[in-house]
Scaffold this active site. Structure first.
Site, PDB file in Angstrom:
ATOM      1  N   ASP A 161      -1.184  -9.573  34.096  1.00 32.18           N
ATOM      2  CA  ASP A 161      -0.505 -10.054  35.289  1.00 32.18           C
ATOM      3  C   ASP A 161      -1.591 -10.686  36.153  1.00 32.18           C
ATOM      4  O   ASP A 161      -2.554 -10.015  36.535  1.00 32.18           O
ATOM      5  CB  ASP A 161       0.141  -8.866  36.004  1.00 32.18           C
ATOM      6  CG  ASP A 161       0.836  -9.254  37.306  1.00 32.18           C
ATOM      7  OD1 ASP A 161       0.568 -10.363  37.814  1.00 32.18           O
ATOM      8  OD2 ASP A 161       1.611  -8.429  37.825  1.00 32.18           O
TER       9      ASP A 161
ATOM     10  N   ASN B  45       4.707 -24.607  44.405  1.00 31.59           N
ATOM     11  CA  ASN B  45       5.549 -25.788  44.602  1.00 31.59           C
ATOM     12  C   ASN B  45       4.933 -26.622  45.722  1.00 31.59           C
ATOM     13  O   ASN B  45       3.964 -26.219  46.365  1.00 31.59           O
ATOM     14  CB  ASN B  45       6.996 -25.408  44.906  1.00 31.59           C
ATOM     15  CG  ASN B  45       7.114 -24.544  46.154  1.00 31.59           C
ATOM     16  OD1 ASN B  45       6.517 -24.840  47.196  1.00 31.59           O
ATOM     17  ND2 ASN B  45       7.897 -23.469  46.061  1.00 31.59           N
TER      18      ASN B  45
ATOM     19  N   GLY C 160       8.692 -17.025  40.057  1.00 35.54           N
ATOM     20  CA  GLY C 160       7.677 -16.929  39.022  1.00 35.54           C
ATOM     21  C   GLY C 160       6.312 -16.482  39.528  1.00 35.54           C
ATOM     22  O   GLY C 160       6.205 -15.582  40.379  1.00 35.54           O
ATOM     23  N   VAL C 161       5.257 -17.133  39.036  1.00 36.34           N
ATOM     24  CA  VAL C 161       3.884 -16.801  39.423  1.00 36.34           C
ATOM     25  C   VAL C 161       3.688 -16.980  40.922  1.00 36.34           C
ATOM     26  O   VAL C 161       3.056 -16.154  41.594  1.00 36.34           O
ATOM     27  CB  VAL C 161       2.880 -17.667  38.637  1.00 36.34           C
ATOM     28  CG1 VAL C 161       1.464 -17.506  39.194  1.00 36.34           C
ATOM     29  CG2 VAL C 161       2.903 -17.304  37.158  1.00 36.34           C
ATOM     30  N   ASP C 162       4.249 -18.056  41.465  1.00 33.91           N
ATOM     31  CA  ASP C 162       4.107 -18.366  42.893  1.00 33.91           C
ATOM     32  C   ASP C 162       4.614 -17.210  43.755  1.00 33.91           C
ATOM     33  O   ASP C 162       3.920 -16.719  44.665  1.00 33.91           O
ATOM     34  CB  ASP C 162       4.879 -19.650  43.193  1.00 33.91           C
ATOM     35  CG  ASP C 162       4.583 -20.211  44.580  1.00 33.91           C
ATOM     36  OD1 ASP C 162       3.642 -19.730  45.231  1.00 33.91           O
ATOM     37  OD2 ASP C 162       5.303 -21.136  45.003  1.00 33.91           O
TER      38      ASP C 162
ATOM     39  N   SER D 154       2.999 -24.965  35.020  1.00 36.37           N
ATOM     40  CA  SER D 154       4.193 -25.763  34.675  1.00 36.37           C
ATOM     41  C   SER D 154       4.963 -25.253  33.467  1.00 36.37           C
ATOM     42  O   SER D 154       5.961 -25.846  33.079  1.00 36.37           O
ATOM     43  CB  SER D 154       3.828 -27.246  34.440  1.00 36.37           C
ATOM     44  OG  SER D 154       3.513 -27.891  35.658  1.00 36.37           O
TER      45      SER D 154
ATOM     46  N   GLY E  12       6.709 -22.532  33.203  1.00 34.87           N
ATOM     47  CA  GLY E  12       7.883 -21.720  33.545  1.00 34.87           C
ATOM     48  C   GLY E  12       9.089 -22.580  33.833  1.00 34.87           C
ATOM     49  O   GLY E  12       9.569 -23.319  32.970  1.00 34.87           O
ATOM     50  N   VAL E  13       9.579 -22.516  35.059  1.00 39.91           N
ATOM     51  CA  VAL E  13      10.793 -23.241  35.418  1.00 39.91           C
ATOM     52  C   VAL E  13      10.592 -24.756  35.388  1.00 39.91           C
ATOM     53  O   VAL E  13      11.578 -25.503  35.334  1.00 39.91           O
ATOM     54  CB  VAL E  13      11.300 -22.813  36.812  1.00 39.91           C
ATOM     55  CG1 VAL E  13      11.735 -21.365  36.797  1.00 39.91           C
ATOM     56  CG2 VAL E  13      10.243 -23.057  37.884  1.00 39.91           C
TER      57      VAL E  13
END
Length: 356
Positions: A9, A23, A31-33, A116, A118-119
Site C-alpha cells: 500500500d 486529478n 483510488g490512490v488519490d 493512470s 485505475g479509473v
C-alpha cells in the site's frame, strides 16, 4: 541506487517522497488519490488548495504530513483513449517530471504507483512498462532508490504473451527435471519387447501392467558404473582449485567488456556501495540474485553465467522457478534486467539487484 518493484500500500511505504496519481484539481478523489489524502490528513488538502490545480503530465510537490514520507509529489496522468492520442508521452511526462522534482528536493528515495492504470483506464501492463522504462533511464544518470508499488501483482500477467511463454518454459523444464529417463527407457523397452523376452525387476517394477510368466522370469541387472579415474597428484588438484574469486572474475569481465564500473552496477540494478564492497574485497560472498544481476549486466552467455555463479558457490537448477526464468531470458538474449524483474515479480520470485 536500484529500481525495486514491491507489492504494498503506497501510503505505508517509508521513503522520502511518494507520488500521488491525482486529478487536475489536486483536491482528492478515488483510488490512490483518495487513499493518500485520507492517510495524510486534512493538512494535505489545505496545502493542495493553494496550488491552483495541475495539468496532465505535470507535477507539484507538498509536504507528507501524517504519511511516513517527507513529501507527496502530485501528478496528473492521461486518460486512456485507445493509445493513439499521445497517452504514452503524457504518462512519461508524469514520471519524468516527478523524478525531477524528487531530485530538486534532494530525495534519496521515491515511490510510484502505476499512474493512470485505475479509473483512467491505461492498460496495466503498458502502464507498468512506461514506469519501468522512465525509472531505468533516470537511474542511469542519477543515484536514487525508486520503488514501483504494485497493489495487485497478479494483474500484471493478464494477457501477456511474454509471461505465457515463460510459464510454458517453466512447465517444460519442470517436466524434464522430474522425469527419470533411465526408468522411462526401461519401461519403453519392456513394453516393446515380446512377452517371452521381457525382463522384469519384480512384479512392482512391471510398468506395463503385465504379470511375468513364471517360467521366464529373468533378473534385471544394472551394469556397474565404471570406476572414477583417480589421480595421485594431489598437488595438481589443489592447484586447479586455487582460482580467481567471484570478485576477481567480475572485475576482469568488466574490463574485457570495456565497461565503466558505474555502467556495470547500474545495469545490474546494484547499489554503488555494494559494488564498492565487492571491488575492495576479493573474498566477498555475494547473494545469488546479485551474481545473476552482474551476469545480466555483462550480457554473459549461459555457459559463462554458470561459470560466474560457480565462482560464488551457486548453480542454476531446473527445480527452481527463479533459475528457470533467468535461464529463459539468457537463452533468448534478453538482458534487460527490469523486464526480467517484471517477470520474476509476476511469478512471485526474488528480484535481481540489491541495495545491501
Amino acid at each position: 541506487m536500484p529500481l525495486q518493484i514491491i507489492r504494498n500500500d503506497i501510503t505505508k511505504v517509508e521513503c522520502d517522497a511518494i507520488v500521488n496519481a491525482a486529478n487536475s484539481t489536486l483536491l482528492g478523489g478515488g483510488g490512490v488519490d483518495g487513499a493518500i489524502h485520507r492517510a495524510a490528513g486534512k493538512e494535505l488538502l489545505l496545502e493542495c488548495m493553494k496550488l491552483g490545480g495541475c495539468k496532465v503530465g505535470e507535477a507539484k510537490i507538498t509536504k507528507g504530513y501524517k504519511l511516513p514520507c517527507k513529501y507527496v509529489i502530485h501528478t496528473v496522468g492521461p486518460k486512456w483513449k485507445g493509445g493513439n492520442n499521445g497517452e504514452r508521452r503524457l504518462l512519461e511526462d508524469c514520471y519524468n517530471n516527478s523524478l525531477k522534482l524528487a531530485r530538486e528536493y534532494n530525495c534519496e528515495s521515491v515511490a510510484f504507483p502505476l499512474i493512470s492504470s485505475g479509473v483512467y483506464g491505461y492498460p496495466i501492463n503498458e502502464a507498468f512498462r512506461v514506469a519501468v522504462d522512465c525509472a531505468a533511464k533516470f537511474l542511469m544518470k542519477n543515484d536514487m532508490l525508486v520503488y514501483i508499488v504494485v497493489y495487485n501483482k497478479n494483474a500484471l500477467a493478464t494477457g501477456s504473451k511474454l509471461f505465457a511463454d515463460i510459464a510454458q518454459y517453466i512447465d517444460d523444464n519442470y517436466v524434464v527435471e522430474h522425469t527419470d529417463f533411465n526408468y522411462e527407457q526401461m519401461r519403453k523397452n519392456q513394453c516393446s519387447m515380446p512377452l517371452a523376452e521381457t525382463r522384469f525387476l519384480n512384479t512392482e517394477d512391471n510398468a506395463c501392467g503385465m504379470e511375468p510368466p513364471l517360467s521366464d522370469v529373468r533378473a534385471y541387472s544394472l551394469k556397474e558404473s565404471a570406476p572414477c579415474k583417480q589421480t595421485d597428484d594431489i598437488g595438481s588438484i589443489i592447484d586447479n582449485m586455487i582460482d580467481e574469486s567471484f570478485s576477481q572474475m567480475l572485475l576482469r569481465k568488466i574490463d574485457e567488456k570495456n565497461m565503466k564500473d558505474s555502467e556495470c552496477y547500474k545495469k545490474a540494478n546494484i547499489d554503488k556501495r555494494l559494488f564498492s564492497k565487492i571491488r575492495s574485497n576479493p573474498d566477498y560472498k555475494p547473494s545469488k540474485p546479485t551474481v545473476i544481476a552482474f551476469c545480466i549486466a555483462l550480457e554473459l552467455p549461459l555457459d559463462e553465467a554458470k561459470e560466474m555463479l560457480m565462482k560464488a558457490g551457486f548453480a542454476l537448477s531446473h527445480s527452481n522457478k527463479f533459475d528457470i526464468i533467468v535461464e529463459y531470458f539468457i537463452r533468448h538474449n534478453n538482458y534487460n534486467i527490469f523486464e526480467i524483474n517484471e517477470a520474476l515479480f509476476a511469478f512471485d520470485q526474488s528480484l535481481l539487484g540489491s541495495v545491501n
